[in-house]
Write a protein that holds these residues in place. Structure first.
Motif, PDB file in Angstrom:
ATOM      1  N   THR A  45       0.949  -1.400  -0.092  1.00  0.00           N
ATOM      2  CA  THR A  45      -0.267   0.169   0.152  1.00  0.00           C
ATOM      3  C   THR A  45       0.965   0.815  -0.102  1.00  0.00           C
ATOM      4  N   THR A  46       0.847   1.937  -1.030  1.00  0.00           N
ATOM      5  CA  THR A  46       1.452   3.770  -0.989  1.00  0.00           C
ATOM      6  C   THR A  46       0.760   4.667  -0.709  1.00  0.00           C
ATOM      7  N   SER A  47       1.483   6.203  -0.601  1.00  0.00           N
ATOM      8  CA  SER A  47       0.355   7.102  -0.444  1.00  0.00           C
ATOM      9  C   SER A  47      -0.547   7.171  -1.445  1.00  0.00           C
ATOM     10  N   GLY A  48      -0.599   6.575  -2.849  1.00  0.00           N
ATOM     11  CA  GLY A  48      -1.387   7.024  -3.618  1.00  0.00           C
ATOM     12  C   GLY A  48      -2.032   5.988  -3.306  1.00  0.00           C
ATOM     13  N   ASP A  49      -1.771   5.081  -2.878  1.00  0.00           N
ATOM     14  CA  ASP A  49      -3.425   4.576  -2.805  1.00  0.00           C
ATOM     15  C   ASP A  49      -4.143   4.770  -1.344  1.00  0.00           C
ATOM     16  N   ARG A  50      -3.398   5.489  -0.425  1.00  0.00           N
ATOM     17  CA  ARG A  50      -3.926   5.717   0.745  1.00  0.00           C
ATOM     18  C   ARG A  50      -5.482   7.749   0.364  1.00  0.00           C
ATOM     19  N   VAL A  51      -4.717   7.999  -0.451  1.00  0.00           N
ATOM     20  CA  VAL A  51      -5.154   8.956  -0.758  1.00  0.00           C
ATOM     21  C   VAL A  51      -6.397   8.378  -1.720  1.00  0.00           C
ATOM     22  N   ARG A  58      -3.319   0.539  -9.286  1.00  0.00           N
ATOM     23  CA  ARG A  58      -1.877   0.569  -8.427  1.00  0.00           C
ATOM     24  C   ARG A  58      -1.708  -0.939  -9.007  1.00  0.00           C
TER      25      ARG A  58
END
Length: 304
Positions: A132-138, A211
Motif C-alpha cells: 500500500t502506497t501513499s497514492g493508494d491511501r489517497v 495500483r
C-alpha cells in the motif's frame, strides 16, 4: 464488486413492480434478467475493458507456449470488440432501458472477460500481495468520500429509499414525488440502478486498478491501461457528479443549473473537455505508475 452490484440489481428489478423504476416495463424474473443484461452493457463493459488487461498481462508473462499466447490474444481481442459495441448509437438509451438484442454483444464480451479472468486465476494464481502506497491511501480516502455521496444509489440498487433510513432522510432527497413528463409519480431518487451509481463504480474501478500498473510486465499494455484509466476516472466522476447535482440540488430547489451528463461518446464540447481532463489525470496520477516497474519483475527480467 461488479458481480454483487449486478446480482443485487437483478433481484431488485425482479421483486418490485416496473412502476418503481425509471423507463423499464418488464418485471419478475425476466425483467430482472433483462436489466442485468442492459447493465452488463453499460457500465459493466466499460469496466471489463480495464479489468481484462490485468489477467492478459499475467498470462503473457507466465511462460505460456506460443499457441496459448495466441489463443489468449484472440480471446481478449474478441472480448474487447464485443464490449466496445456499447458505444454504438442506440445500443443504450436512457429513454428505454428494456433489454434489446443490441445489448447482447457487450454482455457476451463481459462474460468472455470473466471467463478469461477465471482461467488465468486458476492457472496462474492471484499473484503477490501489492504494498500500500501513499497514492493508494489517497485513493481509499477518495473512495470513502464518493461512497458517502453514493449512499442513495447504493440503497436504491437494493430497492430501498435512503429516506427510509433514520437520520439520512434529512440529508438526502429520495422519496419526494417530483413528476416528470411521462412519469407523474417519479420519486426524487427512483429505485433501481442510476447513471450516477454507474459513474461512481467506474471511478472506483479506476482508482483500484491504478495500483496494479507497476506490477504489469507488458510495457505497451501497461501504458494503454494507464491511459484508459485516466479517461475512466474523470468520466465516472462527471457522471456521478451530474446525477448527484440533479437529484440532490436541482430537485431540492437549491439551483436551476444542471451539470452536463456525458453518456456515450460524441463529438461535443463536453467530450472535448473530458479529453482534456483525461490528459491532466494521466499526467498527475497515472504517468509515473505507467513508467514504474515492480522491483520483483525487474529482478526476474535480469535473471532471464
Amino acid at each position: 464488486m461488479w458481480g454483487v452490484i449486478a446480482a443485487s440489481a437483478g433481484v431488485t428489478y425482479a421483486r418490485l413492480p416496473a412502476s418503481d423504476f425509471y423507463n423499464v416495463s418488464g418485471s419478475g424474473i425476466s425483467g430482472g434478467l433483462g436489466r442485468v443484461i442492459v447493465l452488463l452493457g453499460w457500465p459493466v463493459s466499460l469496466a471489463s475493458i480495464a479489468l481484462l488487461a490485468v489477467p492478459v498481462d499475467r498470462w503473457m508473462g507466465s511462460g505460456r507456449t506460443p499457441p496459448e499466447r495466441r489463443a489468449m490474444t484472440v480471446a481478449a481481442l474478441v472480448s474487447l470488440v464485443l464490449c466496445a459495441t456499447i458505444a454504438w448509437p442506440g445500443v443504450t438509451t436512457a429513454s428505454n432501458l428494456d433489454v434489446k438484442w443490441s445489448n447482447a454483444p457487450a454482455a457476451c464480451g463481459v462474460v468472455l472477460a470473466l471467463a478469461i479472468t477465471a482461467v488465468v486465476l486458476r492457472r496462474c494464481g492471484p499473484g503477490p500481495r501489492l504494498p500500500t502506497t501513499s497514492g493508494d491511501r489517497v485513493a481509499i480516502m477518495l473512495t470513502v468520500l464518493l461512497s458517502v455521496a453514493a449512499l442513495p444509489w447504493i440503497l436504491a440498487n437494493l430497492g430501498v429509499y435512503v429516506g427510509d433510513i433514520p437520520g439520512l432522510s434529512a440529508v438526502f432527497m429520495s422519496k419526494q414525488i417530483l413528476p416528470e413528463h411521462g412519469h407523474p409519480y417519479l420519486h426524487a431518487v427512483h429505485l433501481g440502478h442510476h447513471d450516477g451509481f454507474g459513474g461512481w463504480l467506474l471511478a472506483v474501478t479506476a482508482l483500484a486498478l491504478r495500483r496494479t500498473l507497476p506490477s504489469m510486465r507488458a510495457t505497451r499494455l501497461r501504458t494503454a491501461l494507464a491511459c484508459y484509466l485516466a479517461l475512466l476516472l474523470p468520466y465516472g466522476l462527471i457522471m456521478g457528479a451530474s446525477d448527484f447535482w440533479d437529484e440532490q440540488l436541482v430537485k431540492r430547489g437549491t439551483t436551476s443549473y444542471s451539470l452536463p451528463s456525458l453518456g456515450l461518446p460524441a463529438l461535443t464540447m463536453d467530450w472535448a473537455l473530458l479529453a482534456a481532463a483525461a490528459v491532466i489525470t494521466y499526467l498527475a496520477a497515472f504517468r509515473a505508475l505507467a513508467r514504474a516497474t515492480d522491483p520483483g519483475i525487474d529482478s526476474q527480467r535480469r535473471r532471464r
